[in-house]
Every structure is written in structure tokens, then in C-alpha cells.
Design a protein around this motif. Structure first.
Motif, PDB file in Angstrom:
ATOM      1  N   LEU A  37       0.832  -1.204   0.000  1.00 33.03           N
ATOM      2  CA  LEU A  37       0.000   0.000   0.000  1.00 33.03           C
ATOM      3  C   LEU A  37       0.868   1.257   0.000  1.00 33.03           C
ATOM      4  O   LEU A  37       0.563   2.243  -0.671  1.00 33.03           O
ATOM      5  CB  LEU A  37      -0.930  -0.024   1.211  1.00 33.03           C
ATOM      6  N   ARG A  38       1.966   1.225   0.747  1.00 30.54           N
ATOM      7  CA  ARG A  38       2.877   2.377   0.755  1.00 30.54           C
ATOM      8  C   ARG A  38       3.517   2.569  -0.622  1.00 30.54           C
ATOM      9  O   ARG A  38       3.637   3.701  -1.111  1.00 30.54           O
ATOM     10  CB  ARG A  38       3.962   2.198   1.809  1.00 30.54           C
ATOM     11  N   ALA A  39       3.915   1.463  -1.259  1.00 30.19           N
ATOM     12  CA  ALA A  39       4.544   1.555  -2.576  1.00 30.19           C
ATOM     13  C   ALA A  39       3.591   2.156  -3.606  1.00 30.19           C
ATOM     14  O   ALA A  39       4.030   2.759  -4.583  1.00 30.19           O
ATOM     15  CB  ALA A  39       5.009   0.175  -3.031  1.00 30.19           C
ATOM     16  N   ALA A  40       2.284   1.996  -3.358  1.00 35.19           N
ATOM     17  CA  ALA A  40       1.294   2.576  -4.264  1.00 35.19           C
ATOM     18  C   ALA A  40       1.034   4.045  -3.964  1.00 35.19           C
ATOM     19  O   ALA A  40       0.177   4.658  -4.606  1.00 35.19           O
ATOM     20  CB  ALA A  40      -0.009   1.788  -4.174  1.00 35.19           C
ATOM     21  N   GLY A  41       1.752   4.602  -2.986  1.00 39.02           N
ATOM     22  CA  GLY A  41       1.648   6.028  -2.696  1.00 39.02           C
ATOM     23  C   GLY A  41       0.755   6.390  -1.528  1.00 39.02           C
ATOM     24  O   GLY A  41       0.517   7.580  -1.275  1.00 39.02           O
ATOM     25  N   HIS A  42       0.277   5.387  -0.782  1.00 37.40           N
ATOM     26  CA  HIS A  42      -0.638   5.669   0.319  1.00 37.40           C
ATOM     27  C   HIS A  42       0.119   5.836   1.637  1.00 37.40           C
ATOM     28  O   HIS A  42       1.221   5.310   1.818  1.00 37.40           O
ATOM     29  CB  HIS A  42      -1.676   4.556   0.425  1.00 37.40           C
ATOM     30  N   ASP A  43      -0.488   6.547   2.553  1.00 36.98           N
ATOM     31  CA  ASP A  43       0.055   6.784   3.896  1.00 36.98           C
ATOM     32  C   ASP A  43      -0.529   5.719   4.814  1.00 36.98           C
ATOM     33  O   ASP A  43      -1.738   5.700   5.071  1.00 36.98           O
ATOM     34  CB  ASP A  43      -0.336   8.193   4.356  1.00 36.98           C
ATOM     35  N   VAL A  44       0.327   4.820   5.324  1.00 38.96           N
ATOM     36  CA  VAL A  44      -0.145   3.641   6.042  1.00 38.96           C
ATOM     37  C   VAL A  44       0.237   3.717   7.514  1.00 38.96           C
ATOM     38  O   VAL A  44       1.407   3.932   7.854  1.00 38.96           O
ATOM     39  CB  VAL A  44       0.425   2.346   5.420  1.00 38.96           C
ATOM     40  N   HIS A  45      -0.752   3.542   8.380  1.00 37.86           N
ATOM     41  CA  HIS A  45      -0.533   3.418   9.819  1.00 37.86           C
ATOM     42  C   HIS A  45      -0.885   1.991  10.223  1.00 37.86           C
ATOM     43  O   HIS A  45      -2.002   1.535   9.974  1.00 37.86           O
ATOM     44  CB  HIS A  45      -1.401   4.409  10.591  1.00 37.86           C
ATOM     45  N   VAL A  46       0.082   1.272  10.816  1.00 39.18           N
ATOM     46  CA  VAL A  46      -0.112  -0.119  11.214  1.00 39.18           C
ATOM     47  C   VAL A  46      -0.281  -0.174  12.722  1.00 39.18           C
ATOM     48  O   VAL A  46       0.587   0.299  13.464  1.00 39.18           O
ATOM     49  CB  VAL A  46       1.083  -0.993  10.782  1.00 39.18           C
ATOM     50  N   MET A  47      -1.389  -0.768  13.182  1.00 39.63           N
ATOM     51  CA  MET A  47      -1.657  -0.885  14.608  1.00 39.63           C
ATOM     52  C   MET A  47      -1.652  -2.366  14.991  1.00 39.63           C
ATOM     53  O   MET A  47      -2.415  -3.160  14.435  1.00 39.63           O
ATOM     54  CB  MET A  47      -3.009  -0.249  14.957  1.00 39.63           C
ATOM     55  N   VAL A  48      -0.775  -2.740  15.923  1.00 42.77           N
ATOM     56  CA  VAL A  48      -0.602  -4.145  16.301  1.00 42.77           C
ATOM     57  C   VAL A  48      -0.472  -4.264  17.815  1.00 42.77           C
ATOM     58  O   VAL A  48      -0.257  -3.278  18.530  1.00 42.77           O
ATOM     59  CB  VAL A  48       0.653  -4.751  15.637  1.00 42.77           C
ATOM     60  N   MET A  49      -0.571  -5.513  18.300  1.00 47.12           N
ATOM     61  CA  MET A  49      -0.339  -5.784  19.717  1.00 47.12           C
ATOM     62  C   MET A  49       1.116  -6.150  19.995  1.00 47.12           C
ATOM     63  O   MET A  49       1.628  -5.883  21.076  1.00 47.12           O
ATOM     64  CB  MET A  49      -1.247  -6.931  20.182  1.00 47.12           C
ATOM     65  N   ARG A  50       1.777  -6.779  18.989  1.00 45.03           N
ATOM     66  CA  ARG A  50       3.154  -7.230  19.195  1.00 45.03           C
ATOM     67  C   ARG A  50       3.971  -6.945  17.953  1.00 45.03           C
ATOM     68  O   ARG A  50       3.508  -7.187  16.836  1.00 45.03           O
ATOM     69  CB  ARG A  50       3.191  -8.743  19.492  1.00 45.03           C
ATOM     70  N   ALA A  51       5.205  -6.468  18.148  1.00 45.39           N
ATOM     71  CA  ALA A  51       6.100  -6.198  17.018  1.00 45.39           C
ATOM     72  C   ALA A  51       7.543  -6.457  17.415  1.00 45.39           C
ATOM     73  O   ALA A  51       8.434  -5.679  17.095  1.00 45.39           O
ATOM     74  CB  ALA A  51       5.920  -4.770  16.532  1.00 45.39           C
ATOM     75  N   GLY A  52       7.785  -7.570  18.126  1.00 48.92           N
ATOM     76  CA  GLY A  52       9.140  -7.872  18.558  1.00 48.92           C
ATOM     77  C   GLY A  52       9.670  -6.775  19.461  1.00 48.92           C
ATOM     78  O   GLY A  52       9.007  -6.362  20.415  1.00 48.92           O
ATOM     79  N   ASP A  53      10.852  -6.265  19.150  1.00 40.51           N
ATOM     80  CA  ASP A  53      11.440  -5.210  19.983  1.00 40.51           C
ATOM     81  C   ASP A  53      11.157  -3.817  19.437  1.00 40.51           C
ATOM     82  O   ASP A  53      11.708  -2.826  19.942  1.00 40.51           O
ATOM     83  CB  ASP A  53      12.954  -5.424  20.125  1.00 40.51           C
ATOM     84  N   LEU A  54      10.305  -3.692  18.427  1.00 41.46           N
ATOM     85  CA  LEU A  54       9.958  -2.375  17.894  1.00 41.46           C
ATOM     86  C   LEU A  54       8.961  -1.668  18.810  1.00 41.46           C
ATOM     87  O   LEU A  54       8.144  -2.293  19.473  1.00 41.46           O
ATOM     88  CB  LEU A  54       9.345  -2.496  16.496  1.00 41.46           C
ATOM     89  N   THR A  55       9.050  -0.364  18.819  1.00 45.43           N
ATOM     90  CA  THR A  55       8.083   0.453  19.554  1.00 45.43           C
ATOM     91  C   THR A  55       7.369   1.371  18.551  1.00 45.43           C
ATOM     92  O   THR A  55       7.729   1.447  17.381  1.00 45.43           O
ATOM     93  CB  THR A  55       8.782   1.296  20.631  1.00 45.43           C
ATOM     94  N   SER A  56       6.356   2.058  19.027  1.00 43.60           N
ATOM     95  CA  SER A  56       5.581   2.931  18.148  1.00 43.60           C
ATOM     96  C   SER A  56       6.470   4.007  17.531  1.00 43.60           C
ATOM     97  O   SER A  56       7.342   4.563  18.203  1.00 43.60           O
ATOM     98  CB  SER A  56       4.442   3.576  18.928  1.00 43.60           C
ATOM     99  N   GLY A  57       6.232   4.294  16.242  1.00 41.49           N
ATOM    100  CA  GLY A  57       6.987   5.346  15.575  1.00 41.49           C
ATOM    101  C   GLY A  57       7.082   5.090  14.088  1.00 41.49           C
ATOM    102  O   GLY A  57       6.614   4.067  13.577  1.00 41.49           O
TER     103      GLY A  57
END
Length: 475
Positions: A37-57
Motif C-alpha cells: 500500500l505504501r509503494a502505491a503512494g498511500h500513507d499507512v498506519h499499522v496498529m498491532v499488539m506485538r512487534a518484537g522489539d519495535l516500539t511505536s513510531g
């Protein structure tokens, strides 16, 4: 149908249970969606419960991650109270203590049925109900312009409840993706259900299907079934988009100098979809004079899985068995490429596709598969060609004949790539995600949803890239 001019960039909210570096398969699907979706030019916000050691940002331009801690569900509260500690580390409240007391009072034999019904209700549609209010509140706090579209992928099915709540709050289109069927008589959820929880689960499912603007599955057979649920008037709002192949191997490396046929299985080992029957067939063929073999199981994460492997490789096969813990995806794929034969168990999967099928066929390594008759996996392997397929209904003599043939072919020094690359081409992630983006953009523009039904069984569509196509989620 085409429309002149570029599609207006949209602001999209994607809800998923997890996101890489969390290693589970559902996270990889979420990343593929977000990057396409991003490659198609859209602004994507991903909301999840778990993402390994990643934090919001931010995760780069036009891609932002929001990690949301779900509220504790009633079942999680009950577990916390019964163990004397809450998941968050906080002491149980008086209300939670009361809940534990109520549950404990249901322990007598005459109330065991009521206790089972209560517990099954607390798992409806899963135990992540606490994500629904948590994600809805988090969506309200995200700044910027309103979202143009909400997209949810599940399991966990609570993601759909959260997405429906958010989409209805804003009056935006909602895409509901089912990687596994929500309502399936063969699932463990169905086996644990009571009459009450099944009624509630069915009502939740029907409500989501009714309100979703577009429904996406990851298998053509699942899409066909879903169309019978939505009715003729909305059947055009159902499409299938396969998980797909990152990159198709053009050749196979030379066979290393070894005396035994190396047979590899990657992933979890759990009944009924586990490689035990295939491993036992290999051991029987060897006992009857077949070639030497070694079994390699990679991705084993629990003592129960190890115990199961030890059980079905007991006897002479035990000394020929290696068990490895979870491996990062690049290492697992290297193990597959090195294999002489890989095992693909797909028992009781008719309208679902084991995700490892894509890694296996992409590596062009011979597969020994155990499938249901007329299943999605059987049809796909038949279309590719060159693999060894056993049906769950096959007689023992046929099972051993196919296994013997697979071992003999795998022992050959001739390591030509297996399967027709022209058949594999439509299954690439880039081609599948391109179809998804077209459907999403048609929904946003109010145009008819384009359909490429049967794409998983056809040659590549016009304009597709060649097999050297780089992974769509690289970079």
C-alpha cells in the motif's frame, strides 16, 4: 474498468495482531500489505499488539507503527487472579478477586458443563477481546487527517471487531481479511465451543461480514465459500489474494556429498497437520530396502513438539533425526534449498493453503505432501508439477509407493529445479499484492472491484515481472 489519472493517495489504518520482527506468519502478511500500500503512494498506519522489539513510531516514509497494549480480557483476568498476579504486574482488584471466586464456585462436577460454557464464551471470538477498546481508543488519538480506509487481517479475529468499531465510528470503508476461516467446523475453536459461545461467535461473524466493504481471503476456495455466506448481491465484494512467493529460484545448488537423503520439515509440529505420517512412511520404505535418510525438523519451539517428534521417529529413525529450534526466515529458507526432499502435511485443510507451501515451491525442491482430496494444496501442487502427493484417503500400499518414488528421485545426483516457473509466476508476492492494491483503490474510488478469479491456477497476467523479481517486502 480503468480510470484516467492517478489514484488519490489515501490514509489507511491497518490492524493486525503482530508485525515483524515478531516471527509469526501473520506478521509477515501484515508487512507485505503495509509495504504494498505504501509503494502505491498511500500513507499507512499499522496498529498491532506485538512487534518484537519495535516500539511505536515511523518505519520510513509514509509508514508508521503503533504498538497498542490490549486491555486484559475476562479470560486473562481470570488467569491472573487464579495465579495471584495480573498480566500487567498489578495486584488483582476487588472485582477481579470476585471474578475468581465466581469461577472457583463452578468447580463442582454438577456445574462442570456451565464452567465449560463460561470458559468457551470467554474465548469468543478469541481471548484478545481487550484489543477492541484499546485499539479503538488508540485510533482516536492518532493525529492528522481522518483515515480514508480501515483494513484488518486476522486471526486474531478480535482485530475485525476493533476495525468494525473504528470504521463505523468514522464512516469509512473497511476491508476484512480472513487468513483462516473464522467459522470452521474442523477448527480447535469449534471443538471447544458451547452452544452459547457458538451462537455468539456466529452473530459476531455475521455482523462483520455484513458491514465489511470488501472481504479478502488467502485462498481461492476460501473465497468461493465466503461468497455463499455474503449472498449473491455482495459476492463481487469477495476476492482472494495469496500469501505468495517472495522469489522464485532459477536453479538448485549441487547436491552436497552425503550418503543419506536429507528430508526437511520447517515449522510447528501439531496434530492433525503434522509430518508424523510422512516421516513414518519414509522409515517403512527404508526398512524395506529404501535409501538411507536423515530427518531434519526446524522451528520446534515447545517441549510438546519435541516429544511428538520423538514419538513418531522412535526406533531406527531416532538416530537419523535432528531437531532444531526456531530459525530466522533466511536460515530456514537456506535449509529448504539444501534439502533433497521437504515434507508438506496439510491434513484437514481443504480451503486453506499451508504458508510453507509457497517457500517450498519457490525453492524448486521436491515435496512429499499429504493432502485432502480436491484440496487447494493438491490443486496447486498438481498445477506446478513434479512433486509427490499422497491423499489422506490413499491405501497404505499407494502411500508407500509414492514415498519410495519420492526418496528415489531425491537421492539422484540430478538436481534440476522442480515445477513449472510459468505457473509459479502469478503467485509472487508482487503480483498478488498488486491485485490487492487494485481492489483497495477501486473501493476507495467507488469503482467495481476487479476480479482475477483462478489467478492461482493460471499463467502470469500481462505486465508481470520475470522470476528474478526481488521480494516485494525488501528494503
Amino acid at each position: 474498468m480503468s480510470v484516467a489519472g492517478p489514484v488519490r493517495p489515501a490514509r489507511i489504518l491497518l490492524l493486525a495482531e503482530m508485525y515483524p520482527p515478531d516471527p509469526r506468519v501473520g506478521g509477515f502478511r501484515a508487512r507485505k500489505l503495509a509495504l504494498a500500500l505504501r509503494a502505491a503512494g498511500h500513507d499507512v498506519h499499522v496498529m498491532v499488539m506485538r512487534a518484537g522489539d519495535l516500539t511505536s513510531g515511523p518505519l520510513g516514509e509514509r509508514l508508521t507503527l503503533h504498538v497498542v497494549a490490549p486491555w486484559r480480557s475476562p479470560l486473562q483476568l481470570l488467569r491472573a487472579v487464579r495465579t495471584g498476579r495480573a498480566d500487567s504486574g498489578e495486584a488483582p482488584t476487588a472485582g477481579e478477586e470476585a471474578l475468581a471466586g465466581t469461577a472457583a464456585s463452578l468447580g463442582s462436577s454438577e456445574l462442570r458443563g456451565l464452567k465449560g460454557a463460561l470458559l468457551s464464551l470467554l474465548r469468543t471470538p478469541d481471548e484478545w477481546q481487550g484489543a477492541v477498546p484499546a485499539m479503538a481508543r488508540a485510533a482516536e488519538r492518532i493525529g492528522g487527517a481522518p483515515f480514508d480506509l480501515v483494513y484488518s487481517t486476522a486471526p486474531a479475529f478480535s482485530m475485525h471487531l476493533a476495525a468494525m468499531r473504528i470504521a463505523r465510528r468514522w464512516g469509512t470503508p473497511w476491508v476484512m481479511e480472513l487468513r483462516d476461516p473464522w467459522r470452521s467446523s474442523g477448527s480447535s475453536r469449534a471443538a471447544e465451543a458451547s452452544a452459547l459461545s457458538d451462537w455468539v461467535d456466529r452473530r459476531l461473524y455475521e455482523r462483520c461480514v455484513r458491514h465489511a466493504s470488501l472481504l479478502v481471503t488467502v485462498a481461492d476456495g476460501a473465497a468461493a465459500l465466503l461468497r455463499t455466506h455474503v449472498g449473491d448481491g455482495r459476492a463481487d465484494r469477495v476476492i482472494s489474494v495469496l500469501n505468495g512467493i517472495d522469489e522464485i529460484a532459477l536453479d538448485r545448488p549441487p547436491r552436497p556429498a552425503r550418503d543419506a537423503v536429507r528430508v526437511v520439515y520447517t515449522g510447528s509440529v501439531y496434530p492433525p497437520r503434522d509430518p508424523g505420517p510422512l516421516a513414518q512412511a519414509i522409515a517403512r520404505v527404508h526398512a524395506q530396502g529404501g535409501p538411507e535418510f536423515e530427518l531434519v525438523f526446524a522451528g520446534v519451539t515447545t517441549p510438546a513438539e519435541t516429544a511428538r517428534i520423538r514419538a513418531f521417529t522412535a526406533g531406527p529413525a531416532a538416530a537419523r533425526t535432528q531437531i532444531h529450534a526456531w530459525l530466522p526466515q533466511p536460515e530456514a529458507r537456506a535449509l529448504i534449498r539444501d534439502a533433497d526432499l521437504v515434507l508438506l502435511p496439510a491434513q484437514r485443510w481443504v480451503r486453506q493453503i499451508p504458508n510453507k507451501l509457497f517457500d517450498y515451491v519457490a525453492a524448486r525442491v521436491p515435496i512429499l505432501a499429504l493432502v485432502e482430496p480436491e484440496s487447494e494444496a493438491e490443486q496447486m501442487l498438481a498445477a506446478v508439477g513434479g512433486h509427490h502427493v499422497i491423499r489422506t484417503t490413499d491405501a497404505p500400499e499407494r502411500v508407500e509407493a509414492i514415498t519410495r518414488q519420492a526418496l528415489a528421485a531425491a537421492a539422484s545426483a540430478d538436481r534440476l529445479p522442480v515445477g513449472d516457473a510459468a505457473v509459479l509466476q502469478p503467485w509472487t508476492v508482487a503480483n498478488q499484492q498488486r491485485r490487492l492494491v487494485r481492489a483497495v483503490e477501486a473501493l476507495l474510488a467507488g469503482r467495481p472491484i476487479p476480479h482475477d478469479e483462478g489467478a492461482s491456477q493460471r499463467a502470469a497476467a500481462a505486465g508481470a515481472a520475470d522470476p528474478r523479481l526481488a521480494p516485494a517486502d525488501a528494503g
